[in-house]
Design a protein around this motif. Structure first.
Motif, PDB file in Angstrom:
ATOM      1  N   TYR A 183       9.364   3.508  -5.461  1.00 54.63           N
ATOM      2  CA  TYR A 183       8.843   3.339  -6.822  1.00 54.63           C
ATOM      3  C   TYR A 183       9.459   2.094  -7.456  1.00 54.63           C
ATOM      4  CZ  TYR A 183       7.564   8.286  -6.411  1.00 54.63           C
ATOM      5  OH  TYR A 183       7.019   9.485  -6.000  1.00 54.63           O
ATOM      6  N   LEU A 184       8.644   1.169  -7.921  1.00 56.21           N
ATOM      7  CA  LEU A 184       9.123   0.068  -8.755  1.00 56.21           C
ATOM      8  C   LEU A 184       9.340   0.655 -10.149  1.00 56.21           C
ATOM      9  CD1 LEU A 184       9.734  -2.865  -9.509  1.00 56.21           C
ATOM     10  CD2 LEU A 184       7.257  -3.253  -9.732  1.00 56.21           C
ATOM     11  N   ALA A 238       0.846  -1.202   0.000  1.00 59.73           N
ATOM     12  CA  ALA A 238       0.000   0.000   0.000  1.00 59.73           C
ATOM     13  C   ALA A 238       0.873   1.241   0.000  1.00 59.73           C
ATOM     14  CB  ALA A 238      -0.897  -0.004   1.233  1.00 59.73           C
ATOM     15  N   GLY A 239       0.583   2.193  -0.865  1.00 57.24           N
ATOM     16  CA  GLY A 239       1.330   3.452  -0.894  1.00 57.24           C
ATOM     17  C   GLY A 239       2.554   3.436  -1.784  1.00 57.24           C
ATOM     18  N   VAL A 240       3.003   2.240  -2.194  1.00 57.83           N
ATOM     19  CA  VAL A 240       4.180   2.129  -3.069  1.00 57.83           C
ATOM     20  C   VAL A 240       3.738   2.361  -4.514  1.00 57.83           C
ATOM     21  CG1 VAL A 240       5.977   0.570  -3.929  1.00 57.83           C
ATOM     22  CG2 VAL A 240       5.361   0.558  -1.488  1.00 57.83           C
ATOM     23  N   HIS A 241       4.585   3.071  -5.260  1.00 58.71           N
ATOM     24  CA  HIS A 241       4.245   3.448  -6.636  1.00 58.71           C
ATOM     25  C   HIS A 241       4.944   2.560  -7.654  1.00 58.71           C
ATOM     26  CE1 HIS A 241       2.825   6.940  -4.533  1.00 58.71           C
ATOM     27  NE2 HIS A 241       4.039   7.163  -4.057  1.00 58.71           N
ATOM     28  N   ALA A 242       4.470   2.613  -8.892  1.00 57.49           N
ATOM     29  CA  ALA A 242       5.161   1.909  -9.968  1.00 57.49           C
ATOM     30  C   ALA A 242       5.315   2.812 -11.168  1.00 57.49           C
ATOM     31  CB  ALA A 242       4.399   0.644 -10.364  1.00 57.49           C
ATOM     32  N   LEU A 243       6.523   2.810 -11.727  1.00 59.36           N
ATOM     33  CA  LEU A 243       6.782   3.489 -12.998  1.00 59.36           C
ATOM     34  C   LEU A 243       6.796   2.471 -14.125  1.00 59.36           C
ATOM     35  CD1 LEU A 243       9.715   5.697 -11.653  1.00 59.36           C
ATOM     36  CD2 LEU A 243       7.335   6.389 -12.012  1.00 59.36           C
TER      37      LEU A 243
END
Lengths: 266, 266
Positions: free
Chosen positions: B244-245, B57-62
């Motif tokens: 960010y992944l 939760a809260g982690v982003h992905a590029l």
């Protein structure tokens, strides 16, 4: 002893229904009023907070200004820290000062500076949806720069005001209007400094300018719009999410050092 | 004819309860599964979406990667546009490709690249609260760079895995670890590329590195933590919001051109 405080604050407008206090709605003024009264141990709204002006729902601030009279004369930086410990995470007091007793955050405004960010990406960028407008068509910045010269100076901006505005005069002066392309972010960033702006004026001006840059309006169209004096010809109002109130100017501000913000937040 | 599709997608993790599908909760996999099944006119979850791995939760992905089998063989770019017209605004399919029938988004992963952003501002910045960690103490980057050399290579990262993880081995290889100071944003930006990462590994590593940079841990502390092999000594897990992944690597990827993202989103 009581004192008048001036605050410079920043907020992420995404989750606020605008600046102005309204019953049963989360607004910037509402949250700030609650915090100030809580600090004074008064029932809200014993102390009233006055802002430099409203911002709409979704519009952000890098340097909004407010004032209020506080019943105790506490050090300005204690006021800042105290309020920040109460306020929600999407707003932050950057500077608190003890102001002159006659200072008024709204009546004493001598100018405002706004920024508008437009993302030029081919795709919608999820990280910018609340922080920039979006325009996916090619844009000729040279045309925009040329057109922006027509904004400088005193003009009747009747073509650039949202219907429903009830101010007496639509004449305003723009001192500075510029645009930069931020390559790394793939954005166009507009900046406007003037003695005051009408309701939705910046968002309507940017809408016209981006159409000029895209070639769907002639470069001299702002002159035509001045003559028409009719908002229906400007058409587009760009999204609130790209708009930032960057700075509020007051008479007597040191023009060389207009802000006292920490360096990286200027 | 059916086909297997590979997607590269970006999402703002702020309003998702993580990647993995869960009943009655808004997740990335859940939204994507609904969209894919809607496009196929199937009842969810007739078509199952497989991700490269979870994000919290809260982690982003590029550049998260998923695959699924679709009952009709439609052009890849029509798949991308179709899904984007259905998906919510906080996620976006950047690339859709028809993959080999044996491609698997999770089992074929050869490496992952993560970015971690830390805001070094004196104040909480409302605009970064969901997009960066925050550290307000002075940081010596030279110390961090020196310590990061100890991360490169194959190590047992048992001191850097959240309790509750149930993988068989905590041995992983880090190929690249770097940090840059972004002056304009007043941020430290970490980047890690390895063959895989344990649960919370990046957030625990950054917590240790930032303490090394602040002088509260010695520069060679990572070597001590390897020997201890006990997560309790690493202590701090930095906020999910800064993570960010960035990219998922697969065997057979062209190393010179690992992504096919539009230029400004690489």
């Amino acid at each position: 002893m009581s004192a008048r405080y001036k605050l410079i604050l920043t907020y992420d407008g995404t989750n606020f229904a605008g600046f102005q206090r309204q019953p049963d709605t989360r607004t910037v003024e509402g949250e700030l009023t609650k915090a100030v009264n809580l600090m004074a141990k008064k029932p809200t709204p014993a102390i009233i907070v006055y802002g430099s002006g409203r911002t709409d729902a979704g519009v952000h601030a890098l340097g909004q200004v407010v004032h209020f009279d506080f019943p105790f004369d506490i050090p300005a930086d204690s006021m800042r820290k105290g309020l920040n410990s109460i306020l929600p995470v999407d707003m932050e007091v950057l500077v608190a000062e003890i102001a002159k007793p006659e200072f008024h955050a709204r009546y004493d405004v001598s100018g405002k500076r706004y920024v508008y960010r437009i993302d030029l990406g081919e795709f919608r960028n999820p990280f910018k949806r609340n922080y920039a407008g979006h325009w996916k068509f090619p844009v000729d910045e040279a045309k925009i720069r040329l057109a922006m010269k027509d904004l400088i100076g005193e003009h009747d901006f009747s073509s650039f005001v949202a219907s429903g505005s009830s101010v007496r005069s639509n004449v305003r002066t723009i001192y500075e209007a510029k645009v930069e392309r931020h390559e790394a972010d793939n954005e166009l960033v507009f900046e406007f400094y003037g003695n005051g702006f009408l309701y939705n004026q910046v968002r309507i001006m940017v809408g016209v300018l981006i159409e000029i840059g895209s070639g769907t309006r002639p470069v001299d169209d702002i002159q035509r719009l001045y003559k028409l004096g009719d908002r229906r010809y400007a058409r587009r109002t760009v999204s609130a999410s790209g708009l930032y109130l960057k700075h509020v100017y007051y008479e007597g501000d040191d023009p060389e050092h207009p802000t006292k913000l920490p360096k990286h937040q200027r």
